[in-house]
Write a protein that holds these residues in place. Sequence first.
Motif, short mmCIF file in Angstrom:
data_model
loop_
_atom_site.label_atom_id
_atom_site.label_comp_id
_atom_site.label_asym_id
_atom_site.label_seq_id
_atom_site.Cartn_x
_atom_site.Cartn_y
_atom_site.Cartn_z
N THR A 250 0.83 -1.21 0.00
CA THR A 250 0.00 0.00 0.00
C THR A 250 0.87 1.25 0.00
O THR A 250 0.61 2.21 -0.74
CB THR A 250 -0.93 0.00 1.23
N GLY A 251 1.90 1.26 0.83
CA GLY A 251 2.81 2.40 0.86
C GLY A 251 3.59 2.56 -0.43
O GLY A 251 3.87 3.69 -0.84
N MET A 252 3.90 1.46 -1.08
CA MET A 252 4.61 1.52 -2.36
C MET A 252 3.76 2.23 -3.41
O MET A 252 4.25 3.10 -4.15
CB MET A 252 4.96 0.11 -2.82
N ILE A 253 2.48 1.88 -3.49
CA ILE A 253 1.58 2.54 -4.44
C ILE A 253 1.37 3.99 -4.06
O ILE A 253 1.38 4.89 -4.92
CB ILE A 253 0.24 1.79 -4.50
N HIS A 254 1.19 4.26 -2.78
CA HIS A 254 0.91 5.62 -2.31
C HIS A 254 2.06 6.58 -2.58
O HIS A 254 1.85 7.74 -2.94
CB HIS A 254 0.59 5.59 -0.82
N THR A 255 3.29 6.10 -2.43
CA THR A 255 4.45 6.96 -2.60
C THR A 255 4.99 6.96 -4.03
O THR A 255 5.89 7.74 -4.34
CB THR A 255 5.57 6.53 -1.65
N GLY A 256 4.47 6.08 -4.89
CA GLY A 256 4.87 6.11 -6.29
C GLY A 256 6.19 5.46 -6.58
O GLY A 256 6.93 5.92 -7.46
N ILE A 257 6.54 4.40 -5.88
CA ILE A 257 7.77 3.67 -6.15
C ILE A 257 7.43 2.24 -6.53
O ILE A 257 6.27 1.81 -6.42
CB ILE A 257 8.74 3.69 -4.95
N GLY A 258 8.43 1.49 -6.97
CA GLY A 258 8.24 0.11 -7.38
C GLY A 258 9.01 -0.85 -6.49
O GLY A 258 9.67 -0.44 -5.53
N PRO A 259 8.93 -2.16 -6.77
CA PRO A 259 9.64 -3.15 -5.94
C PRO A 259 11.14 -2.89 -5.85
O PRO A 259 11.73 -3.10 -4.78
CB PRO A 259 9.34 -4.47 -6.66
N ALA A 260 11.75 -2.44 -6.94
CA ALA A 260 13.20 -2.19 -6.90
C ALA A 260 13.53 -1.07 -5.92
O ALA A 260 14.48 -1.17 -5.13
CB ALA A 260 13.70 -1.84 -8.29
N GLN A 261 12.74 0.00 -5.94
CA GLN A 261 12.98 1.12 -5.04
C GLN A 261 12.69 0.74 -3.59
O GLN A 261 13.37 1.19 -2.67
CB GLN A 261 12.13 2.33 -5.43
N VAL A 262 11.67 -0.12 -3.39
CA VAL A 262 11.37 -0.59 -2.04
C VAL A 262 12.55 -1.35 -1.46
O VAL A 262 12.97 -1.11 -0.32
CB VAL A 262 10.11 -1.48 -2.06
N ASN A 263 13.12 -2.26 -2.24
CA ASN A 263 14.25 -3.05 -1.74
C ASN A 263 15.51 -2.20 -1.60
O ASN A 263 16.34 -2.46 -0.73
CB ASN A 263 14.51 -4.23 -2.67
N ASP A 264 15.66 -1.19 -2.45
CA ASP A 264 16.79 -0.27 -2.26
C ASP A 264 16.69 0.44 -0.91
O ASP A 264 17.70 0.61 -0.20
CB ASP A 264 16.82 0.77 -3.39
N LEU A 265 15.48 0.85 -0.56
CA LEU A 265 15.28 1.52 0.72
C LEU A 265 15.52 0.57 1.88
O LEU A 265 16.20 0.91 2.85
CB LEU A 265 13.86 2.10 0.78
N LEU A 266 14.97 -0.64 1.79
CA LEU A 266 15.11 -1.60 2.88
C LEU A 266 16.56 -2.00 3.10
O LEU A 266 17.05 -2.03 4.23
CB LEU A 266 14.26 -2.83 2.60
N THR A 267 17.24 -2.33 2.03
CA THR A 267 18.63 -2.79 2.17
C THR A 267 19.55 -1.66 2.61
O THR A 267 20.58 -1.92 3.25
CB THR A 267 19.14 -3.40 0.86
N SER A 268 19.22 -0.42 2.28
CA SER A 268 20.04 0.69 2.78
C SER A 268 19.90 0.84 4.29
O SER A 268 20.79 1.37 4.96
CB SER A 268 19.63 2.00 2.09
N LEU A 269 18.77 0.36 4.84
CA LEU A 269 18.58 0.32 6.29
C LEU A 269 19.06 -0.99 6.90
O LEU A 269 18.85 -1.22 8.09
CB LEU A 269 17.09 0.51 6.61
N ASN A 270 19.66 -1.86 6.07
CA ASN A 270 20.14 -3.17 6.49
C ASN A 270 19.00 -4.07 6.93
O ASN A 270 19.12 -4.88 7.86
CB ASN A 270 21.18 -3.06 7.61
N ILE A 271 17.85 -3.91 6.28
CA ILE A 271 16.70 -4.80 6.46
C ILE A 271 16.68 -5.77 5.28
O ILE A 271 16.88 -5.34 4.14
CB ILE A 271 15.38 -4.00 6.53
N PRO A 272 16.45 -7.05 5.49
CA PRO A 272 16.45 -7.99 4.37
C PRO A 272 15.46 -7.60 3.28
O PRO A 272 14.37 -7.11 3.56
CB PRO A 272 16.04 -9.33 5.02
#
Length: 569
Positions: free
Chosen positions: A169-191
């Motif tokens: 839901t947040g991905m659609i709301h903020t206008g990003i895709g799966p690649a950007q989601v994982n870029d954000l998560l891994t930059s926080l050291n989240i799997p």
Amino acid sequence: MTRWKRQGFSKQNNKYTKNSEVLKSRWKCVLEDHNYSHSQANRHLSDTINNEETSSEQVPPVHVPHTFNDREVPDTAGCNVFVHSDSGYDSSWREGRRVVELGVLADGLSGCKQCGLPLQLSHTQGIRDCGLGSFLQVRCRNLWCGHVNVIPTGKRHGRIWDANTKLATGMIHTGIGPAQVNDLLTSLNIPAVSTKTIQNRQTETGLAIEKVAEDTIHQVLQDEIQATVETEGTEELTVSVDAGWQKRGSGHSFDSLSGHCSMIGEHTGKIIGYEVRSKTCRICESAKRSGKEAKEHDCRQNWQGSSKSMEPSMVISMVEKKLDKGVKVSTVIADDDTTTISRLKKSVNPDIKKKCDKNHIRKNFSSSLYALQKKHKSLSSKVIRYLQKCFNYLLAQNQGNPKGIEKALDALCNHPFGNHESCSDSWCQHVNNPKQRYTSLPYGKPLKDSALQDSLHSLCNQWKQNSCKISSLGSTQPNESFNRTVSLKAPKNHYFSSSASLNYRVAASVAEKNSGASYLVAVNKKIGLSPGRFTRKLCYLRESQTRKRKAIAKTKEAKRRRRELKARR
């Protein structure tokens, strides 16, 4: 008995004694290292083991791992754990970060499922990541139990983790895709979360978003009908329509693979209908390339024609849907493209009327002035901005008055040159004070280029022929604002046209346009999830900021400030 003693009974007894000492030392090491002796039974066992030093042979203490079901108890470091490779659990649970609901984790660690003894997070043996959710393997510290508890780190609805659904839901709301989601998560050291998981949860939340958007459209349509009846005494609606595409256009080529169109009520300024057109489907094309039959999927491919012809088709579809609901559209506000209105009259209603968009009229007038600038050097950018301002004023002050438009156009081609015969004292101070300075012209003096005046006179005569047209204008500015929202949720530098993701993002833009950021609360409720305190808080804050921004933008100071900033460009 003597024969048995002679054949090795004493040897077996020594072996039993040695093993007992090893077991005692092992228990003692576990009790000291892990402090397992919290219950009364464990304290009694510890005292018994420490006092039973009866062996004649001194055995050095040895740290022997105590195994239950082929899984070892963690050592003092808590990370050297052996777990079956086929169990799906990872022993390196201390590495990285996780998204954890503290309440759920606390409830899971409150007691062992077998003996009820409280669990400790430091006794975790392994972790299994399921997107943003996780399962922890936590061994009970009770020596007689040793049960491995599986503790979730978050809530679930069925087998689906709430955190993964809200991530989509947040991905659609903020206008990003799966690649950007994982870029954000891994930059926080989240799997990272697998793309398949994100896409599945996107489908789940996307269908809910589309239902919420339809609910808001139904409510806004009723409000628009009521406002039209109160204002005009009729239920026939006046709407504005405008289309947008998911590819940046050059003005010469129209080859976008998808497009969307919105219909907005004149009185409410909110969306009462929308359409999406797409030329491609990723799954269908993949099956076609491989020569196989496409699997069952939610195919959103619904257009085969040119990209430019999408807009008339979408407008006709929206008007027909309103007729099916018993709502008649009498007037359409659109740009200067005549294709849409001609097809509407031919296919739907021959009596339907059209209003031009005032922003397109202003742009056309500005383009005419810049075309004259090539012939007249005295027509500087400062003079053009002044003429644009005068043209905007005459449009705003003479709506519904074609004669007033014609008189104002006569004044426009004479006023800048010091001739005020056609001017009105309601807006021209030079009528009562001929020596008044021109605050927006060079050096504060009137223009003296007679050739430029003749060109302006010819231009104004052309516009006077369309006085009836420009005296009844509408605005597609709400549609342009909606197109901008869509471009934020479905950026043009990302490709969403070949899947249902584009439809979900357009629907999210519709829901946000109609009900504000709080549509996220409605989406969570539609799925069956709790919106949460922080989601509600930020949604209400965003809506409050939007209302405040709109109120400030309508003040004279804000308008003056915008003109000053525009003049500096």
